[in-house]
Scaffold this motif. Structure first.
Motif, PDB file in Angstrom:
ATOM      1  N   LEU A  59       0.725  -1.222   0.034  1.00 57.73           N
ATOM      2  CA  LEU A  59      -0.123   0.082  -0.045  1.00 57.73           C
ATOM      3  C   LEU A  59       0.993   1.169   0.000  1.00 57.73           C
ATOM      4  O   LEU A  59       0.446   2.274  -0.687  1.00 57.73           O
ATOM      5  N   ARG A  60       1.880   1.324   0.828  1.00 53.40           N
ATOM      6  CA  ARG A  60       2.792   2.533   0.726  1.00 53.40           C
ATOM      7  C   ARG A  60       3.394   2.564  -0.769  1.00 53.40           C
ATOM      8  O   ARG A  60       3.483   3.767  -1.167  1.00 53.40           O
ATOM      9  N   TYR A  61       3.643   1.600  -1.374  1.00 53.68           N
ATOM     10  CA  TYR A  61       4.262   1.755  -2.808  1.00 53.68           C
ATOM     11  C   TYR A  61       2.964   2.277  -3.534  1.00 53.68           C
ATOM     12  O   TYR A  61       3.417   3.099  -4.481  1.00 53.68           O
ATOM     13  N   LEU A  62       1.844   1.824  -3.640  1.00 53.47           N
ATOM     14  CA  LEU A  62       0.713   2.168  -4.647  1.00 53.47           C
ATOM     15  C   LEU A  62       0.615   3.629  -4.089  1.00 53.47           C
ATOM     16  O   LEU A  62       0.269   4.716  -4.920  1.00 53.47           O
ATOM     17  N   HIS A  63       0.334   4.050  -2.820  1.00 52.18           N
ATOM     18  CA  HIS A  63       0.215   5.474  -2.173  1.00 52.18           C
ATOM     19  C   HIS A  63       1.247   6.276  -2.712  1.00 52.18           C
ATOM     20  O   HIS A  63       1.129   7.565  -3.109  1.00 52.18           O
ATOM     21  N   GLY A  64       2.446   5.856  -2.679  1.00 50.04           N
ATOM     22  CA  GLY A  64       3.525   6.658  -3.296  1.00 50.04           C
ATOM     23  C   GLY A  64       3.513   6.979  -4.574  1.00 50.04           C
ATOM     24  O   GLY A  64       4.219   7.894  -5.212  1.00 50.04           O
ATOM     25  N   HIS A  65       2.876   6.192  -5.432  1.00 46.98           N
ATOM     26  CA  HIS A  65       2.528   6.502  -6.880  1.00 46.98           C
ATOM     27  C   HIS A  65       1.374   7.130  -7.084  1.00 46.98           C
ATOM     28  O   HIS A  65       0.772   6.977  -8.257  1.00 46.98           O
ATOM     29  N   GLY A  66       0.586   7.537  -5.788  1.00 45.25           N
ATOM     30  CA  GLY A  66      -0.465   8.342  -6.143  1.00 45.25           C
ATOM     31  C   GLY A  66      -1.830   7.595  -6.420  1.00 45.25           C
ATOM     32  O   GLY A  66      -2.771   8.024  -7.005  1.00 45.25           O
ATOM     33  N   LEU A  67      -1.771   6.315  -5.944  1.00 41.60           N
ATOM     34  CA  LEU A  67      -2.948   5.205  -6.096  1.00 41.60           C
ATOM     35  C   LEU A  67      -3.664   4.866  -5.189  1.00 41.60           C
ATOM     36  O   LEU A  67      -3.126   4.985  -4.108  1.00 41.60           O
ATOM     37  N   VAL A  68      -4.912   4.733  -5.239  1.00 42.30           N
ATOM     38  CA  VAL A  68      -5.605   4.205  -4.094  1.00 42.30           C
ATOM     39  C   VAL A  68      -6.344   2.967  -4.538  1.00 42.30           C
ATOM     40  O   VAL A  68      -7.053   3.028  -5.582  1.00 42.30           O
ATOM     41  N   HIS A  69      -6.104   1.858  -3.739  1.00 48.58           N
ATOM     42  CA  HIS A  69      -6.938   0.566  -4.342  1.00 48.58           C
ATOM     43  C   HIS A  69      -8.326   0.403  -4.291  1.00 48.58           C
ATOM     44  O   HIS A  69      -8.831  -0.029  -5.353  1.00 48.58           O
ATOM     45  N   ARG A  70      -9.071   0.868  -3.428  1.00 42.87           N
ATOM     46  CA  ARG A  70     -10.402   1.026  -3.334  1.00 42.87           C
ATOM     47  C   ARG A  70     -11.147  -0.301  -3.186  1.00 42.87           C
ATOM     48  O   ARG A  70     -12.399  -0.282  -3.055  1.00 42.87           O
ATOM     49  N   ASP A  71     -10.420  -1.284  -3.065  1.00 42.80           N
ATOM     50  CA  ASP A  71     -11.094  -2.625  -3.026  1.00 42.80           C
ATOM     51  C   ASP A  71     -10.109  -3.703  -2.313  1.00 42.80           C
ATOM     52  O   ASP A  71     -10.096  -4.766  -2.467  1.00 42.80           O
ATOM     53  N   LEU A  72      -9.726  -3.174  -1.141  1.00 41.23           N
ATOM     54  CA  LEU A  72      -8.808  -4.078  -0.368  1.00 41.23           C
ATOM     55  C   LEU A  72      -9.405  -4.948   0.462  1.00 41.23           C
ATOM     56  O   LEU A  72     -10.480  -4.358   1.184  1.00 41.23           O
ATOM     57  N   LYS A  73      -9.525  -6.298   0.396  1.00 40.54           N
ATOM     58  CA  LYS A  73     -10.198  -7.261   1.242  1.00 40.54           C
ATOM     59  C   LYS A  73      -9.393  -8.636   0.984  1.00 40.54           C
ATOM     60  O   LYS A  73      -8.595  -8.933   0.426  1.00 40.54           O
ATOM     61  N   PRO A  74      -9.668  -9.588   1.943  1.00 35.85           N
ATOM     62  CA  PRO A  74      -8.853 -10.847   1.979  1.00 35.85           C
ATOM     63  C   PRO A  74      -8.671 -11.592   0.599  1.00 35.85           C
ATOM     64  O   PRO A  74      -7.973 -12.137   0.312  1.00 35.85           O
ATOM     65  N   SER A  75      -9.765 -11.585  -0.181  1.00 36.69           N
ATOM     66  CA  SER A  75      -9.858 -12.113  -1.576  1.00 36.69           C
ATOM     67  C   SER A  75      -9.022 -11.651  -2.302  1.00 36.69           C
ATOM     68  O   SER A  75      -8.423 -12.076  -3.531  1.00 36.69           O
TER      69      SER A  75
END
Length: 114
Positions: free
Chosen positions: A69-85
């Protein structure tokens, strides 16, 4: 199209805790993504099979998720569907964040678009 947006976002990413996109191809009716193999399934599969995780296992997995997540956020991205699956596990027990279909570029001020 959601798949095209996922391809565009995913093609720029390279991190040990993000599922790697190796390529893609399409037919007249489908688009296929060639993704890194995560042979142990998802964290959801592990939870279903075992009923839970030990505290040490949860810490181990969460450290990897946080790094991704730090990597994604560092690239200005928000995942928006983070869940165990969407947390996939490799044969080596490494967690990879997958399914970037709902991910978006963060707008100025930390808010995400659309």
């Amino acid at each position: 199209m959601q798949v095209e947006r996922e391809l565009e976002l995913h093609s720029c990413l390279c991190h040990r805790h993000i599922v790697r996109l190796h390529g893609q191809f399409s037919t007249r009716s489908h688009v296929y993504l060639l993704l890194e193999h995560c042979g142990r399934g998802s964290v959801a599969d592990i939870l279903r099979a075992r009923g839970g995780l030990t505290e040490a296992e949860a810490r181990y997995y969460l450290r990897q998720v946080i790094a991704g997540l730090r990597y994604l956020h560092g690239h200005g991205l928000v995942h928006r569907d983070l869940k165990p699956s969407n947390l996939l596990v490799t044969k080596e027990m490494q967690v990879k964040i997958g399914d970037l279909g709902l991910a978006r570029q963060a707008a100025a001020g930390g808010r995400h678009w659309g």
